[in-house]
Scaffold this motif. Structure first.
Motif, short mmCIF file in Angstrom:
data_model
loop_
_atom_site.label_atom_id
_atom_site.label_comp_id
_atom_site.label_asym_id
_atom_site.label_seq_id
_atom_site.Cartn_x
_atom_site.Cartn_y
_atom_site.Cartn_z
N GLU A 10 44.48 53.86 34.78
CA GLU A 10 44.45 53.95 36.24
C GLU A 10 43.00 53.88 36.69
N TRP A 11 42.71 52.90 37.53
CA TRP A 11 41.34 52.72 38.01
C TRP A 11 41.25 53.17 39.47
N ASP A 12 40.22 53.97 39.79
CA ASP A 12 39.97 54.26 41.20
C ASP A 12 39.13 53.11 41.77
N ASN A 13 38.87 53.18 43.06
CA ASN A 13 38.18 52.06 43.71
C ASN A 13 36.77 51.84 43.18
N ASP A 14 36.10 52.94 42.77
CA ASP A 14 34.75 52.79 42.21
C ASP A 14 34.81 51.97 40.93
N LYS A 15 35.83 52.23 40.09
CA LYS A 15 35.95 51.50 38.83
C LYS A 15 36.31 50.04 39.10
N ILE A 16 37.21 49.81 40.05
CA ILE A 16 37.58 48.43 40.39
C ILE A 16 36.35 47.66 40.88
N LYS A 17 35.57 48.31 41.74
CA LYS A 17 34.38 47.65 42.29
C LYS A 17 33.37 47.32 41.19
N LYS A 18 33.30 48.18 40.18
CA LYS A 18 32.40 47.93 39.07
C LYS A 18 32.87 46.75 38.23
N MET A 19 34.20 46.67 38.00
CA MET A 19 34.76 45.64 37.14
C MET A 19 34.99 44.32 37.89
N VAL A 20 35.25 44.41 39.20
CA VAL A 20 35.48 43.22 40.03
C VAL A 20 34.54 43.32 41.24
N PRO A 21 33.26 43.07 41.05
CA PRO A 21 32.27 43.34 42.09
C PRO A 21 32.45 42.52 43.37
N ASN A 158 35.19 33.89 32.84
CA ASN A 158 34.82 34.72 31.69
C ASN A 158 34.82 36.21 31.99
N ASP A 159 34.57 36.58 33.24
CA ASP A 159 34.44 38.00 33.57
C ASP A 159 35.60 38.55 34.38
N GLY A 160 36.51 37.67 34.83
CA GLY A 160 37.55 38.11 35.74
C GLY A 160 38.85 38.49 35.04
N TYR A 161 39.80 38.91 35.84
CA TYR A 161 41.10 39.36 35.34
C TYR A 161 42.22 38.67 36.10
N HIS A 162 43.33 38.50 35.41
CA HIS A 162 44.56 38.14 36.13
C HIS A 162 44.91 39.32 37.02
N MET A 163 45.20 39.04 38.28
CA MET A 163 45.47 40.14 39.22
C MET A 163 46.75 39.88 40.01
N SER A 164 47.55 40.90 40.11
CA SER A 164 48.73 40.88 40.99
C SER A 164 48.41 41.77 42.17
N ASP A 165 48.36 41.18 43.36
CA ASP A 165 47.86 41.89 44.55
C ASP A 165 48.92 41.85 45.65
N VAL A 176 40.44 26.74 34.38
CA VAL A 176 39.27 25.98 33.92
C VAL A 176 38.43 25.52 35.12
N GLY A 177 37.14 25.37 34.87
CA GLY A 177 36.24 24.99 35.96
C GLY A 177 35.81 26.19 36.78
N ASN A 178 36.00 27.41 36.23
CA ASN A 178 35.64 28.64 36.93
C ASN A 178 36.29 28.70 38.31
N THR A 179 37.59 28.50 38.32
CA THR A 179 38.34 28.54 39.57
C THR A 179 39.40 29.63 39.54
#
Length: 334
Positions: A10-21, A158-165, A176-179
């Motif tokens: 479970e990530w709080d908003n501070d952790k999310i902001k750190k991982m997904v700036p 390389n740094d992002g995550y699959h996200m369900s929002d 591919v293509g950093n998209t």
């Protein structure tokens, strides 16, 4: 997750902001479209956090994954016919006897399984009594996914995550293509376009616009993601993919026998059950074997035991005769 042993944090908003700036963590609910004036309301509240699944993933090349399964099947003796259109499901004395192809070829078989994807409902209508015997029906839904370049200062690939929002009604994953690949989670405000799959795929040859992104939906999905990622640069030229889902009435698949002995179905899987295919194949093999040996799956549904988790599931949950499950997400979310 606790019950089935899925790891998560479970990530709080501070952790999310750190991982997904690049993320803006304001709450934008309810989901709206750019043509709705409410779309531009300034957000006030923030989200309460999120759940991160380190074991989570996605299939980034469905054609390759299907090809790999095909090769594995061939190694076990399976044969494939491509560009072979089925025009009839033959039966005699209330028992399936095989299929007929458009070129007149007849393939005799005591067992036929409908895994027809968006064409599944058309195939069911070819088989005696099958369509009428299904309380849960399937149909083909046109769906669009968009590509949008990652912000200049963010390496999403390389740094992002699959996200369900669900807050913006979109899911995203790296491409591919950093998209960003952006899909709709089918919120109530998004229109649903049910189509004839034969007409749709005929249009792919350049005879129609079925496979062309619609500007309205492209804008809706890209702009929604722009709320979550304010530095996103939405290009003027839409890019993406348009294709079809095979959806059941409640978006939960039908894994079942039918009212025609020997005819089985693994349909209505699109959107939320693609990655389950190998498990479903194993489950269907056991279901077919049990039914052919006399088990009445309608009265006493088969219990399938999963190979690795030491758990069982009631396959009757996926019955063609079930009532609509209103606990379903009615979306791509499994």
């Amino acid at each position: 997750y606790d019950e089935v042993g899925v790891q998560y944090e479970e990530w709080d908003n501070d952790k999310i902001k750190k991982m997904v700036p690049v993320a803006d963590l304001h709450e934008f609910w309810p989901v709206t479209r750019p043509e709705d004036p409410a779309f531009y309301n300034e957000p006030v509240k923030e989200l309460e956090g999120g759940i991160f699944c380190p074991e989570g993933g996605y299939v980034n090349d469905p054609a390759l994954s299907a090809h790999n399964i095909m090769r594995a099947a061939e190694a076990k003796g399976a044969q494939f016919l491509f560009n072979a259109e089925v025009v009839d499901i033959r039966s005699e004395n209330k028992k399936v006897t095989g299929i007929t192809l458009k070129d007149g070829t007849q393939i005799d078989a005591g067992i036929v399984v409908n895994v027809g994807g968006p064409h599944s409902f058309k195939i069911n209508k070819m088989a005696e009594g099958v369509w009428e015997g299904c309380n849960i029906k399937t149909k083909a839904l046109r769906h669009e996914v968009m590509y949008c370049p990652s912000p200049d200062d963010y390496d999403y690939l390389n740094d992002g995550y699959h996200m369900s929002d669900g807050d913006i009604g979109c899911y995203v994953r790296p491409e591919v293509g950093n998209t960003f690949l952006i899909g709709s989670e089918d919120p109530d405000c998004d229109p649903q376009e049910w189509v004839d799959p034969d007409t749709f795929y005929a249009g792919k040859g350049g005879h129609g616009k079925d496979n062309v992104l619609s500007e309205e939906q492209w804008k809706a999905q890209c702009y929604r993601l722009g709320k979550r990622i304010p530095s996103l640069q939405v290009p003027n030229q839409p890019k993406g993919v348009v294709d079809l889902y095979d959806c059941s009435d409640d978006w939960i698949p039908v894994y079942d026998k039918s009212d025609l002995p020997g005819y089985y179905m693994a349909i209505g899987t699109s959107g939320n059950q693609y990655k389950n295919a190998p498990v479903v194949g194993h489950m269907m093999a056991q279901l077919i074997d049990a039914c052919e040996k006399g088990m009445d799956h309608d009265k006493e549904p088969m219990q399938y035991k999963f190979k690795y988790t030491d758990r069982s599931t009631d396959v009757g949950f996926f019955s063609r005769k079930r009532e609509i499950n209103y606990n379903s997400s009615f979306s791509v979310n499994g």
